[in-house]
Scaffold this active site. Structure first.
Site, PDB file in Angstrom:
ATOM      1  N   GLU A   1      82.747  -4.823   5.031  1.00  0.00           N
ATOM      2  CA  GLU A   1      83.189  -5.349   6.338  1.00  0.00           C
ATOM      3  C   GLU A   1      83.723  -6.777   6.165  1.00  0.00           C
ATOM      4  O   GLU A   1      83.010  -7.652   5.680  1.00  0.00           O
ATOM      5  CB  GLU A   1      82.012  -5.327   7.322  1.00  0.00           C
TER       6      GLU A   1
ATOM      7  N   GLY B   1      84.754  -3.140  16.837  1.00  0.00           N
ATOM      8  CA  GLY B   1      85.102  -3.352  18.238  1.00  0.00           C
ATOM      9  C   GLY B   1      83.909  -3.288  19.181  1.00  0.00           C
ATOM     10  O   GLY B   1      83.965  -3.828  20.291  1.00  0.00           O
TER      11      GLY B   1
ATOM     12  N   VAL C   1      88.467  -5.427   1.775  1.00  0.00           N
ATOM     13  CA  VAL C   1      89.124  -4.547   0.800  1.00  0.00           C
ATOM     14  C   VAL C   1      90.612  -4.881   0.746  1.00  0.00           C
ATOM     15  O   VAL C   1      91.284  -4.964   1.781  1.00  0.00           O
ATOM     16  CB  VAL C   1      88.922  -3.067   1.183  1.00  0.00           C
TER      17      VAL C   1
ATOM     18  N   GLU D   1      91.144   0.485  35.223  1.00  0.00           N
ATOM     19  CA  GLU D   1      89.776  -0.029  35.326  1.00  0.00           C
ATOM     20  C   GLU D   1      89.757  -1.144  36.348  1.00  0.00           C
ATOM     21  O   GLU D   1      90.623  -2.021  36.318  1.00  0.00           O
ATOM     22  CB  GLU D   1      89.372  -0.726  34.025  1.00  0.00           C
TER      23      GLU D   1
ATOM     24  N   HIS E   1      93.542  -1.630  22.773  1.00  0.00           N
ATOM     25  CA  HIS E   1      93.316  -0.251  22.330  1.00  0.00           C
ATOM     26  C   HIS E   1      94.348   0.223  21.301  1.00  0.00           C
ATOM     27  O   HIS E   1      95.077   1.179  21.552  1.00  0.00           O
ATOM     28  CB  HIS E   1      93.368   0.701  23.530  1.00  0.00           C
TER      29      HIS E   1
ATOM     30  N   ASN F   1      89.811   4.913  28.049  1.00  0.00           N
ATOM     31  CA  ASN F   1      89.360   4.012  26.980  1.00  0.00           C
ATOM     32  C   ASN F   1      88.995   4.845  25.750  1.00  0.00           C
ATOM     33  O   ASN F   1      88.428   5.923  25.878  1.00  0.00           O
ATOM     34  CB  ASN F   1      88.153   3.212  27.451  1.00  0.00           C
TER      35      ASN F   1
ATOM     36  N   PHE G   1      86.982   4.634  22.671  1.00  0.00           N
ATOM     37  CA  PHE G   1      85.997   4.726  21.574  1.00  0.00           C
ATOM     38  C   PHE G   1      85.147   5.993  21.578  1.00  0.00           C
ATOM     39  O   PHE G   1      84.652   6.404  20.522  1.00  0.00           O
ATOM     40  CB  PHE G   1      85.173   3.443  21.406  1.00  0.00           C
TER      41      PHE G   1
HETATM   42  P1  FAE Z   1      87.090  -0.914  14.756  1.00  0.00           P
HETATM   43  O1  FAE Z   1      85.976  -0.786  15.729  1.00  0.00           O
HETATM   44  O2  FAE Z   1      88.196  -1.861  15.064  1.00  0.00           O
HETATM   45  O3  FAE Z   1      86.430  -1.294  13.349  1.00  0.00           O
HETATM   46  C1  FAE Z   1      87.190  -1.611  12.209  1.00  0.00           C
HETATM   47  C2  FAE Z   1      86.411  -2.602  11.360  1.00  0.00           C
HETATM   48  O4  FAE Z   1      87.035  -2.720  10.081  1.00  0.00           O
HETATM   49  C3  FAE Z   1      86.357  -4.005  11.925  1.00  0.00           C
HETATM   50  O5  FAE Z   1      85.013  -4.452  11.964  1.00  0.00           O
HETATM   51  C4  FAE Z   1      87.197  -4.838  10.953  1.00  0.00           C
HETATM   52  O6  FAE Z   1      86.762  -6.182  10.825  1.00  0.00           O
HETATM   53  C5  FAE Z   1      87.034  -4.072   9.668  1.00  0.00           C
HETATM   54  N1  FAE Z   1      88.136  -4.241   8.704  1.00  0.00           N
HETATM   55  C6  FAE Z   1      89.459  -4.227   8.953  1.00  0.00           C
HETATM   56  N2  FAE Z   1      90.176  -4.374   7.830  1.00  0.00           N
HETATM   57  C7  FAE Z   1      89.265  -4.455   6.800  1.00  0.00           C
HETATM   58  C8  FAE Z   1      89.384  -4.603   5.383  1.00  0.00           C
HETATM   59  N3  FAE Z   1      90.571  -4.664   4.771  1.00  0.00           N
HETATM   60  N4  FAE Z   1      88.250  -4.693   4.658  1.00  0.00           N
HETATM   61  C9  FAE Z   1      87.030  -4.634   5.266  1.00  0.00           C
HETATM   62  N5  FAE Z   1      86.874  -4.488   6.612  1.00  0.00           N
HETATM   63  C10 FAE Z   1      87.982  -4.392   7.369  1.00  0.00           C
HETATM   64  O7  FAE Z   1      87.775   0.500  14.463  1.00  0.00           O
HETATM   65  N6  FAE Z   1      87.276   0.835  24.027  1.00  0.00           N
HETATM   66  C11 FAE Z   1      86.587   1.610  24.906  1.00  0.00           C
HETATM   67  O8  FAE Z   1      86.503   2.825  24.708  1.00  0.00           O
HETATM   68  N7  FAE Z   1      85.971   1.053  25.992  1.00  0.00           N
HETATM   69  C12 FAE Z   1      86.040  -0.283  26.266  1.00  0.00           C
HETATM   70  O9  FAE Z   1      85.450  -0.762  27.258  1.00  0.00           O
HETATM   71  C13 FAE Z   1      86.802  -1.108  25.388  1.00  0.00           C
HETATM   72  N8  FAE Z   1      86.953  -2.440  25.629  1.00  0.00           N
HETATM   73  C14 FAE Z   1      87.589  -3.219  24.706  1.00  0.00           C
HETATM   74  C15 FAE Z   1      87.653  -4.610  24.907  1.00  0.00           C
HETATM   75  C16 FAE Z   1      88.203  -5.434  23.930  1.00  0.00           C
HETATM   76  C17 FAE Z   1      88.303  -6.900  24.161  1.00  0.00           C
HETATM   77  C18 FAE Z   1      88.692  -4.865  22.716  1.00  0.00           C
HETATM   78  C19 FAE Z   1      89.267  -5.738  21.636  1.00  0.00           C
HETATM   79  C20 FAE Z   1      88.636  -3.500  22.512  1.00  0.00           C
HETATM   80  C21 FAE Z   1      88.101  -2.663  23.497  1.00  0.00           C
HETATM   81  N9  FAE Z   1      88.010  -1.291  23.304  1.00  0.00           N
HETATM   82  C22 FAE Z   1      87.363  -0.505  24.232  1.00  0.00           C
HETATM   83  C23 FAE Z   1      88.612  -0.634  22.125  1.00  0.00           C
HETATM   84  C24 FAE Z   1      87.575  -0.217  21.074  1.00  0.00           C
HETATM   85  O10 FAE Z   1      86.709  -1.287  20.782  1.00  0.00           O
HETATM   86  C25 FAE Z   1      88.325   0.252  19.814  1.00  0.00           C
HETATM   87  O11 FAE Z   1      89.137   1.345  20.174  1.00  0.00           O
HETATM   88  C26 FAE Z   1      87.381   0.675  18.699  1.00  0.00           C
HETATM   89  O12 FAE Z   1      86.552  -0.403  18.306  1.00  0.00           O
HETATM   90  C27 FAE Z   1      88.157   1.182  17.490  1.00  0.00           C
HETATM   91  O13 FAE Z   1      87.240   1.775  16.596  1.00  0.00           O
HETATM   92  P2  FAE Z   1      87.589   1.983  15.064  1.00  0.00           P
HETATM   93  O14 FAE Z   1      86.455   2.660  14.426  1.00  0.00           O
HETATM   94  O15 FAE Z   1      88.941   2.595  14.976  1.00  0.00           O
END
Ligand code: FAE
Length: 533
Positions: free
Chosen positions: A71, A145, A280, A389, A474, A512, A514
């Site tokens: 991470e 996220g 990575v 929302e 998103h 949304n 996730f």
């Molecule tokens: P994610 O959760 O982004 O995790 C990827 C991880 O990989 C992160 O911790 C990075 O730091 C890490 N990473 C990236 N590149 C590298 C690398 N090269 N080496 C090592 N680590 C790395 O991915 N979604 C909802 O459904 N409901 C909500 O209420 C909602 N609110 C949101 C509010 C905000 C402000 C934000 C920013 C997003 C929101 N989302 C919401 C979107 C949701 O958090 C997002 O779709 C998911 O977190 C994506 O999940 P992933 O597993 O794809």
């Protein structure tokens, strides 16, 4: 790689896990605490600790496979000098942003004045990553996220699912994997009786009144926040969190981030280790069907302090839509993973995100106390292509504003590509591509404004700027299921490499995202464990 060979690889990994287990619990705990060592070999390496990565780690570990999660963000398990792990939305400090010297708030103006401020450069929790036409907000740290998001946990309507993931069996998703994901995430809905009485959701009740008076369906939206904790916040018996404006830069108490759900369970297996502040930078084939993974260890200023080279039998890309896409596009273009197909980098969308505010009349206050956790929305998807929302503006003062984040059926899709001259990956999203989203959001808010005799706020995103159309929360796509990968996330051309995050989803989830990311990861990892191990 043949099936036999791949099975041998996993058995070797499982064997080393048994060896560690034989040394007893202390050795396993020590392994879990130590960052990955240069030269290490792991059975399964997971890049990223968000939703997809956490599901993969838990299910692989339960199947007896040793997992190491890499991470780039911080662990977020140690309080700062103020006793808190995360800072407040109203007082952003060094913990707020990923390697920036000035905040970049999504809602960056108030009453027409800019509200961003200088901060020390630090590996903070929220990344506002800027591409040519769009700023993409993402969580950084163990939990991805889930550390920064609103926790809104929405399963798409069944009739919309075919457009979300056309190659996936909907029966399986709605009977097995959505329920599994909702249970694993701890999803629950607000107590409707409390909703009617609490001051903290006056803004949402005003949002409901305006929606219903214009004839729009109003829906409660489930969340992963601990609703009982929020009631106790209101009663003053616990430390305030959602009711103190904690959200965008992390939540210190009531939100069930992945650290409290999937990752806690994964760690409890004793087979999952996590290396925070490790990024990575390369994955390439090695002898024996394995992969060589290059990892940079960074400090909290973002500087590289060590470069480590490890090998893995299996690599799971779970770096998020942007992180995974950037890695794959660069590794294909630079020849490290030459067999990836031409779909890599394509099919990226913003889930149609667009924000706006409405100015209410003085007799329609939205309340000075606003829970930072949204709990409801306006559903005009089938008629107008928008799901909005009802979002909080937790400023602590009466704003007379209603604020909304709309998810719209925006058809535009962008592509990541390798910019060799600049040595970076570009995204060709155009600012003007948000116009369909604005038009769809207007199907709701033009009507409400006409009915209520109100106008749009013009002071929240600049001077006389109505639409927050420069950003997305998103990001989705870039390694789309059944295109860049097979129908279960196996990357074509390189056996043993998998994608298991939001990059699999082609640009929009209608709500949304996730829960869908989590449910799809549950579906894919079940198949991968059954057939590839
Ligand atoms: P994610 O959760 O982004 O995790 C990827 C991880 O990989 C992160 O911790 C990075 O730091 C890490 N990473 C990236 N590149 C590298 C690398 N090269 N080496 C090592 N680590 C790395 O991915 N979604 C909802 O459904 N409901 C909500 O209420 C909602 N609110 C949101 C509010 C905000 C402000 C934000 C920013 C997003 C929101 N989302 C919401 C979107 C949701 O958090 C997002 O779709 C998911 O977190 C994506 O999940 P992933 O597993 O794809």
């Amino acid at each position: 790689m043949s099936d036999n060979l791949s099975r041998r690889g996993f058995i070797a990994g499982a064997g080393s896990a048994l060896g560690v287990a034989a040394l007893g619990v202390r050795a396993t705990a020590a392994q879990a605490a130590a960052p990955i060592a240069d030269g290490a070999h792991v059975a399964a390496l997971v890049i990223g600790t968000g939703y997809g990565g956490s599901v993969a780690a838990l299910r692989l570990a339960q199947a007896g496979v040793d997992v190491h999660m890499i991470e780039m963000g911080m662990a977020w398990d140690t309080p700062g000098a103020d006793g808190k792990i995360f800072c407040n939305t109203r007082e952003p400090d060094y913990r707020s942003y990923w390697l920036r010297t000035r905040t970049k708030a999504p809602l960056n103006y108030f009453l027409g004045f800019p509200i961003d401020r200088d901060i020390p450069r630090h590996t903070g929790v929220l990344d506002a990553e800027e591409f040519g036409g769009i700023t993409v907000y993402q969580g950084r740290g163990v939990g991805g996220g889930s550390l920064v998001n609103g926790g809104m946990a929405v399963t798409p309507k069944r009739e919309n699912f075919a457009a979300v993931l056309p190659s996936v069996n909907a029966d399986e998703m709605y009977n097995v994997f959505y329920p599994r994901a909702n249970a694993g995430l701890g999803v629950a809905t607000i107590d409707p009786a409390w909703f009617e009485t609490t001051a903290a959701y006056q803004y949402a009740r005003v949002g409901r009144k305006h929606a219903q008076r214009s004839g729009f369906p109003f829906v409660f939206v489930p969340d992963v926040y601990d609703w009982d904790y929020m009631k106790q916040e209101e009663a003053g018996t616990v430390t305030k969190s959602a009711l103190a404006g904690e959200i965008l830069y992390g939540n210190n108490h009531g939100k069930k981030s992945l650290q409290k759900t999937y990752l806690a369970q994964a760690k409890a297996t004793g087979r999952v280790a996590i290396s925070p502040l490790h990024k990575v930078t390369s994955v390439a084939p090695a002898a024996g069907g394995r992969y060589t993974v290059v990892i940079e260890q960074i400090n909290t200023s973002g500087n590289t302090t060590a470069t480590k080279t490890v090998t893995a039998d299996r690599v799971f890309f779970a770096a998020g839509s942007v992180g995974t896409s950037k890695l794959l596009v660069r590794l294909k273009a630079t020849g490290a993973l030459p067999n990836l197909n031409g779909e890599v980098g394509k099919g990226w969308g913003d889930n149609g995100n667009v924000m706006c505010g409405r100015a209410n009349h003085m007799w329609d206050p939205t309340g000075s106390l606003q829970s930072a956790i949204p709990c409801c929305g306006i559903d005009n998807w089938s008629a107008g292509g928008a799901f909005a929302e009802v979002a909080p503006l937790p400023t602590g003062i009466e704003t007379f504003a209603s604020f909304y984040l709309s998810i719209t059926k925006n058809p535009n899709r962008a592509q990541f590509s390798w910019n060799a001259a600049a040595g970076k990956v570009d995204l060709n999203w155009q600012a003007a591509w948000k116009q369909p989203s604005i038009d769809m959001a207007k199907t709701i808010f033009d009507k409400i404004n006409a009915k209520e005799g109100t106008i749009y706020r013009t002071d929240l995103f600049g001077v006389y700027k109505i639409w927050g159309d420069h950003l997305t929360y998103h990001p989705l796509g870039g390694a789309v299921l059944n295109k860049a990968t097979d129908n279960y996330g196996r990357l074509t051309g390189h056996p043993g490499l998998y994608v298991i995050d939001g990059s699999l989803i082609p640009g929009n989830t209608t709500v949304n995202p996730f829960v869908t990311i989590t449910a799809l990861a549950e579906r894919n990892i079940e198949r991968i464990i059954a057939t590839d191990l």
